[in-house]
Design a protein around this motif. Structure first.
Motif, PDB file in Angstrom:
ATOM      1  N   GLU A   9       0.832  -1.216   0.000  1.00 53.11           N
ATOM      2  CA  GLU A   9       0.000   0.000   0.000  1.00 53.11           C
ATOM      3  C   GLU A   9       0.862   1.260   0.000  1.00 53.11           C
ATOM      4  OE1 GLU A   9      -3.369   0.554  -0.089  1.00 53.11           O
ATOM      5  OE2 GLU A   9      -3.503  -1.573  -0.599  1.00 53.11           O
ATOM      6  N   LYS A  12       2.173   1.791  -3.410  1.00 49.68           N
ATOM      7  CA  LYS A  12       1.078   2.254  -4.267  1.00 49.68           C
ATOM      8  C   LYS A  12       0.870   3.761  -4.100  1.00 49.68           C
ATOM      9  CE  LYS A  12      -3.312   2.020  -3.234  1.00 49.68           C
ATOM     10  NZ  LYS A  12      -4.635   1.463  -2.905  1.00 49.68           N
ATOM     11  N   GLN A  16       1.141   6.231  -7.130  1.00 49.62           N
ATOM     12  CA  GLN A  16      -0.086   6.904  -7.556  1.00 49.62           C
ATOM     13  C   GLN A  16       0.113   8.416  -7.541  1.00 49.62           C
ATOM     14  OE1 GLN A  16      -2.811   5.149  -8.643  1.00 49.62           O
ATOM     15  NE2 GLN A  16      -3.449   7.117  -9.415  1.00 49.62           N
ATOM     16  N   PRO A 266      -1.202   1.869 -11.097  1.00 50.35           N
ATOM     17  CA  PRO A 266      -0.578   1.614  -9.792  1.00 50.35           C
ATOM     18  C   PRO A 266      -1.524   0.927  -8.801  1.00 50.35           C
ATOM     19  CG  PRO A 266      -0.133   3.864 -10.511  1.00 50.35           C
ATOM     20  CD  PRO A 266      -1.150   3.302 -11.461  1.00 50.35           C
ATOM     21  N   ILE A 267      -2.828   1.199  -8.950  1.00 51.40           N
ATOM     22  CA  ILE A 267      -3.814   0.597  -8.045  1.00 51.40           C
ATOM     23  C   ILE A 267      -3.943  -0.900  -8.346  1.00 51.40           C
ATOM     24  CG2 ILE A 267      -6.252   0.651  -7.360  1.00 51.40           C
ATOM     25  CD1 ILE A 267      -6.249   3.622  -8.382  1.00 51.40           C
ATOM     26  N   ALA A 270      -0.786  -2.883  -7.482  1.00 49.60           N
ATOM     27  CA  ALA A 270      -0.676  -3.160  -6.045  1.00 49.60           C
ATOM     28  C   ALA A 270      -1.562  -4.348  -5.670  1.00 49.60           C
ATOM     29  CB  ALA A 270      -1.061  -1.924  -5.235  1.00 49.60           C
TER      30      ALA A 270
END
Ligand SMILES: *Cc1c(COP(=O)(O)O)cnc(C)c1O
Length: 401
Positions: A9, A12, A16, A266-267, A270
């Protein structure tokens, strides 16, 4: 894995925010989402897409096109864009990805391959632990070496993928040996898994596929080449024609989805990394050898699982396909694929055919009978898939608990 998920996270968030900044700095507007037809002269959206990708990947320049048909095409464009007859290409991460062997003309001859053009090739093997052999790399680079090729991800090989730190070490060693050598990284499957990309640690050029990480599951086709502006320019001349370069070409697809895919990448990456960690832990608990291990550091989205037999492999793929949202009625079978030496079996009930960030598994049907699983738009979705597959194997009495 909870702690590990937390680390993912954090990466990410970092990536992001970089992507978001690239959109703002690129000046992305609704207006850029309109597709250009015909020659596509003066297509501002195309220019802004290139600029936005460059920002997101921290590269000086980037060429992103739906017409780059795959990762192999993107890497091939880089080789042909940079190398001239008599030049030498050195792979410093052992044997390259299968389809690239054909591009190089390694074991077999394909018309138009690098060998056909009088381009020499050598490779430096990885060490027994699958690490780059820096001493051997320094020795292998000669004044003739024009391009040094570094493959970040493992491909269909039972070896660890190369972390960005490993890539940085290789680049340092290469630059010590020859200031002239161009460091190229095959970045397929690696984008947004770590906080940095290869160009941020000194790579001159890198390439990847929009059917993998940076397409964000939305891109219907495409690839990118990113790095030093002069090198990207050389590859663009090869992509279209000398003199035309990057300034022509219709959109071929709705440009919005390439922008939006990058924004979401990127989401989803992850989630795919968390999915891979879960699959590693789950399959290991079922008694299979996995690589990387559930707690290992990751640099790509691939999870390899050694199933150990062709029968188990085929059944596992069938079960994954059966659990998919699309084409669940199909029964995958090993088959010949262009560019691959041995039959390959693939499970992928995906919305974009063959898009590997959604959720897919593939494997060459040959020892050590390892399957390579990647993607999953959400870690819980990947969990549903792999648990359903395990239940199916258990019902067939192929695995014991
Ligand atoms: C997938 C992959 C390629 C080739 O990409 P395609 O889109 O399958 O042509 C090249 N190199 C590596 C490391 C890959 O993982």
């Amino acid at each position: 894995l909870r702690e590990k998920y937390g680390e993912v996270e954090e990466i990410k968030k970092h990536n992001q925010s970089r992507v978001l900044r690239a959109f703002r700095q690129g000046g992305v507007k609704q207006y850029h989402f309109h597709a250009a037809t015909g020659y596509g002269y003066g297509d501002e959206g195309r220019q802004v897409l290139d600029r936005t990708f460059a920002g997101a990947l921290e590269a000086e320049d980037c060429l992103v096109r739906a017409g780059i048909v795959s990762g192999t095409h993107a890497v091939s464009l880089c080789y042909f864009g940079l190398l001239r007859p008599g030049d030498e290409l050195v792979s410093v991460t052992g044997k390259p990805y299968e389809t690239l062997e054909k591009v190089i003309g390694l074991d077999s001859y394909s018309p138009g391959c690098l060998r056909d053009w009088g381009i020499k090739y050598r490779q430096v093997e990885l060490t027994a632990e699958g690490k780059p052999d820096l001493g051997a790399i320094r020795q292998a680079i000669t004044p003739q070496t024009k391009v040094v090729s570094i493959q970040r991800s493992r491909g269909y090989a039972w070896r660890p993928s190369l972390a960005i730190d490993d890539i940085a070490d290789i680049i340092k060693a290469v630059k010590q040996a020859s200031a002239r050598a161009i460091c190229f990284v095959d970045n397929c499957y690696g984008e947004f898994v770590e906080e940095k990309e290869p160009v941020a640690v000194g790579a001159d050029l890198m390439a990847g596929s929009l059917l993998k990480n940076p397409g964000g599951t939305l891109a219907p086709s495409g690839g990118y080449i990113a790095g030093k502006a002069s090198l990207v320019e050389a590859c663009a001349a090869r992509f279209t024609a000398p003199g035309l370069g990057r300034d022509v070409g219709a959109s071929l697809c709705d440009p919005r989805i390439l922008f939006q895919g990058l924004f979401l990448a990127p989401i989803f990456v992850a989630e795919a990394v968390k999915a891979a960690m879960f699959i590693a832990a789950f399959m290991q608990a079922l008694g299979f050898e996995v690589s990387p291990g559930p707690q290992d550091k990751r640099t790509d989205i691939i999870q390899a699982v050694r199933l150990g037999s062709a029968e188990l492999m085929v059944s596992f793929m069938e079960a994954l396909q059966k659990a998919s949202p699309v084409d669940a009625h199909l029964i995958p079978e090993p088959a010949e694929l262009p560019g691959y030496e041995v039959p390959v079996i693939m499970a992928g009930g995906t919305f974009v055919a063959g898009a590997t960030l959604e959720f897919s598994a593939d494997a060459p049907v040959a020892p050590p009978y390892a399957v390579y699983i990647q993607g999953g738009v959400d870690k819980d979705y990947a969990r549903l898939m792999v648990v359903a597959a395990a239940e199916e194997l258990w019902a067939k009495r192929l695995i014991k608990l």
